[in-house]
Design an enzyme around this catalytic site. Sequence first.
Site, PDB file in Angstrom:
ATOM      1  N   CYS A  58       0.825  -1.220   0.000  1.00 20.85           N
ATOM      2  CA  CYS A  58       0.000   0.000   0.000  1.00 20.85           C
ATOM      3  C   CYS A  58       0.857   1.267   0.000  1.00 20.85           C
ATOM      4  O   CYS A  58       1.745   1.418   0.834  1.00 20.85           O
ATOM      5  CB  CYS A  58      -0.886  -0.035   1.243  1.00 20.85           C
ATOM      6  SG  CYS A  58      -1.568   1.559   1.705  1.00 20.85           S
ATOM      7  N   TYR A 192      -5.740   5.772  -8.275  1.00 15.43           N
ATOM      8  CA  TYR A 192      -6.923   5.019  -7.835  1.00 15.43           C
ATOM      9  C   TYR A 192      -8.180   5.515  -8.558  1.00 15.43           C
ATOM     10  O   TYR A 192      -9.079   4.740  -8.867  1.00 15.43           O
ATOM     11  CB  TYR A 192      -7.118   5.145  -6.319  1.00 15.43           C
ATOM     12  CG  TYR A 192      -6.118   4.317  -5.535  1.00 15.43           C
ATOM     13  CD1 TYR A 192      -6.410   3.011  -5.189  1.00 15.43           C
ATOM     14  CD2 TYR A 192      -4.891   4.847  -5.168  1.00 15.43           C
ATOM     15  CE1 TYR A 192      -5.502   2.238  -4.488  1.00 15.43           C
ATOM     16  CE2 TYR A 192      -3.965   4.090  -4.473  1.00 15.43           C
ATOM     17  CZ  TYR A 192      -4.278   2.785  -4.139  1.00 15.43           C
ATOM     18  OH  TYR A 192      -3.375   2.018  -3.457  1.00 15.43           O
TER      19      TYR A 192
HETATM   20  N1  GSH Z   1      -5.857   8.366   3.866  1.00 11.09           N
HETATM   21  C1  GSH Z   1      -5.280   7.104   4.280  1.00 11.09           C
HETATM   22  C2  GSH Z   1      -5.554   6.060   3.216  1.00 11.09           C
HETATM   23  C3  GSH Z   1      -5.161   4.658   3.634  1.00 11.09           C
HETATM   24  C4  GSH Z   1      -5.723   3.586   2.662  1.00 11.09           C
HETATM   25  O1  GSH Z   1      -6.673   3.831   1.916  1.00 11.09           O
HETATM   26  N2  GSH Z   1      -5.136   2.367   2.672  1.00 11.09           N
HETATM   27  C5  GSH Z   1      -5.607   1.312   1.793  1.00 11.09           C
HETATM   28  C6  GSH Z   1      -4.485   0.479   1.258  1.00 11.09           C
HETATM   29  S1  GSH Z   1      -3.725   1.100  -0.171  1.00 11.09           S
HETATM   30  C7  GSH Z   1      -6.448   0.326   2.567  1.00 11.09           C
HETATM   31  O2  GSH Z   1      -6.089  -0.057   3.663  1.00 11.09           O
HETATM   32  N3  GSH Z   1      -7.557  -0.140   1.984  1.00 11.09           N
HETATM   33  C8  GSH Z   1      -8.357  -1.176   2.554  1.00 11.09           C
HETATM   34  C9  GSH Z   1      -9.822  -0.934   2.421  1.00 11.09           C
HETATM   35  O3  GSH Z   1     -10.224   0.147   1.987  1.00 11.09           O
HETATM   36  O4  GSH Z   1     -10.599  -1.836   2.787  1.00 11.09           O
HETATM   37  C10 GSH Z   1      -3.792   7.301   4.537  1.00 11.09           C
HETATM   38  O5  GSH Z   1      -3.153   8.080   3.811  1.00 11.09           O
HETATM   39  O6  GSH Z   1      -3.258   6.715   5.480  1.00 11.09           O
END
Ligand code: GSH
Length: 315
Positions: A58, A192
Site C-alpha cells: 500500500c 486510484y
Molecule cells: N488516507 C489514508 C488512506 C489509507 C488507505 O486507503 N489504505 C488502503 C491500502 S492502499 C487500505 O487499507 N484499503 C483497505 C480498504 O479500503 O478496505 C492514509 O493516507 O493513510
Amino acid sequence: MALGQLVNGTWTTEWTERNEKGQFQRMSTQFHQWITADGSSGFKAESGRYHLYISLGCPWAHRTVLLWKLKGLENIISLSIVDPVISEQGWQFSDYTGSIRDTVNHADYLWQVYVKSSPTYTGRVTVPVLWDKQTNQIVNNESRQIIQMFNSEFNEFLDSEFQNIDFYPPHLREAVDRILDDIYQPINNGVYRCGFATSQAAYDEAVTELFQALEKYEAILGQQRYLCGTQITLADWCLFTTLFRFDLAYYGLFKCNVKRLVDFPNLWNYCRELYQYGEAQSVCSIDHVKHLYYAGLPELNPSRIVPTGPAIAFG
Ligand SMILES: N[C@@H](CCC(=O)N[C@@H](CS)C(=O)NCC(=O)O)C(=O)O
C-alpha cells in the site's frame, strides 16, 4: 469486490466509495490523535509503547514504514506487516514471505484491531494504523500525520545520526504542505481514480489530470533535484511511494498507460535515487506491491494472476 468495511463493529462486504458518476471517492480516516515528545497531547513518545501496522503493498502505509526505517525507529516502535492480498475480511495476518504477524493484539484480521479500539466503529479498515499498547487504542490511521510524528517526536530516543535527519524542517513546512496538497488528488489518489472508475468519463478525467500533473512535476524536477529544492522532504517520500508502484501496477491494472514512469527521464531518475537512499529499499517490496494489486482486486483482475514482469531496474 473483496473490499469491505466495518458497520457498527461488524464486518460487511459493502463497499461504497463510488458516486453515481462512477467516480472513486476515498473516505476520510477517523483516528487523528497525536503522539508528542512532551506528552501534552495525552500520547507521550516513549520507547516500546507504540506499534505500527502496515502493508508493504500500500502506498499510504509505505510512507510510514519508510519514515520508520529512515529515522531509525526499529527498536522504538514495533511493526506488523499484513499479508499483501486483501481477503474477504479485509487485511489479514499470515506467514506470507515478508509479512509479520500481529504480536501485540494477536489478531487474525486487522478489523479486529479496529474493533478492539472502537467497538462500534463504522468505516473502512485501512493501513497504516498506529496503535498505543498502553491505552489499547488506535492513535492515528492517517499516513500524512503519522510521518510527521515519526519525523520529529521520537528524537530523544535516537542516536544523533538519526536525530539530525529532518524531512519536515520548519522553513520548508509550508512548501511541503502545499506540494502534498497539490499531488494528492491528481497523483497519489489519481491512480486510484483511474483504476476504480466505473464510467468512461470518470476514467478520462482522472487519467488526464494524472498525466498533466506528472508532466508538471517532470518539468519541476528538470530544474531542481527535489520537490522543495535541494533537500529531501516528506513531500518526496509521499510522491515516491506512488512512483515506485507506477510501472509495477498502475500502468497495467489501473490503466494509467499514457506513458510509463521510465518514459519520464526526470521522474524516473528521481524515483531511482529515492529508492537507493539510505535503507529505503529494504522496505520496498516489488512482490508485495504486485500481489496487493493483481491478486487482491478480483473486480479488476478476476483471474488474480500476478504478472511476471515488468523487469524494472530500481537499484
Ligand atoms: N488516507 C489514508 C488512506 C489509507 C488507505 O486507503 N489504505 C488502503 C491500502 S492502499 C487500505 O487499507 N484499503 C483497505 C480498504 O479500503 O478496505 C492514509 O493516507 O493513510
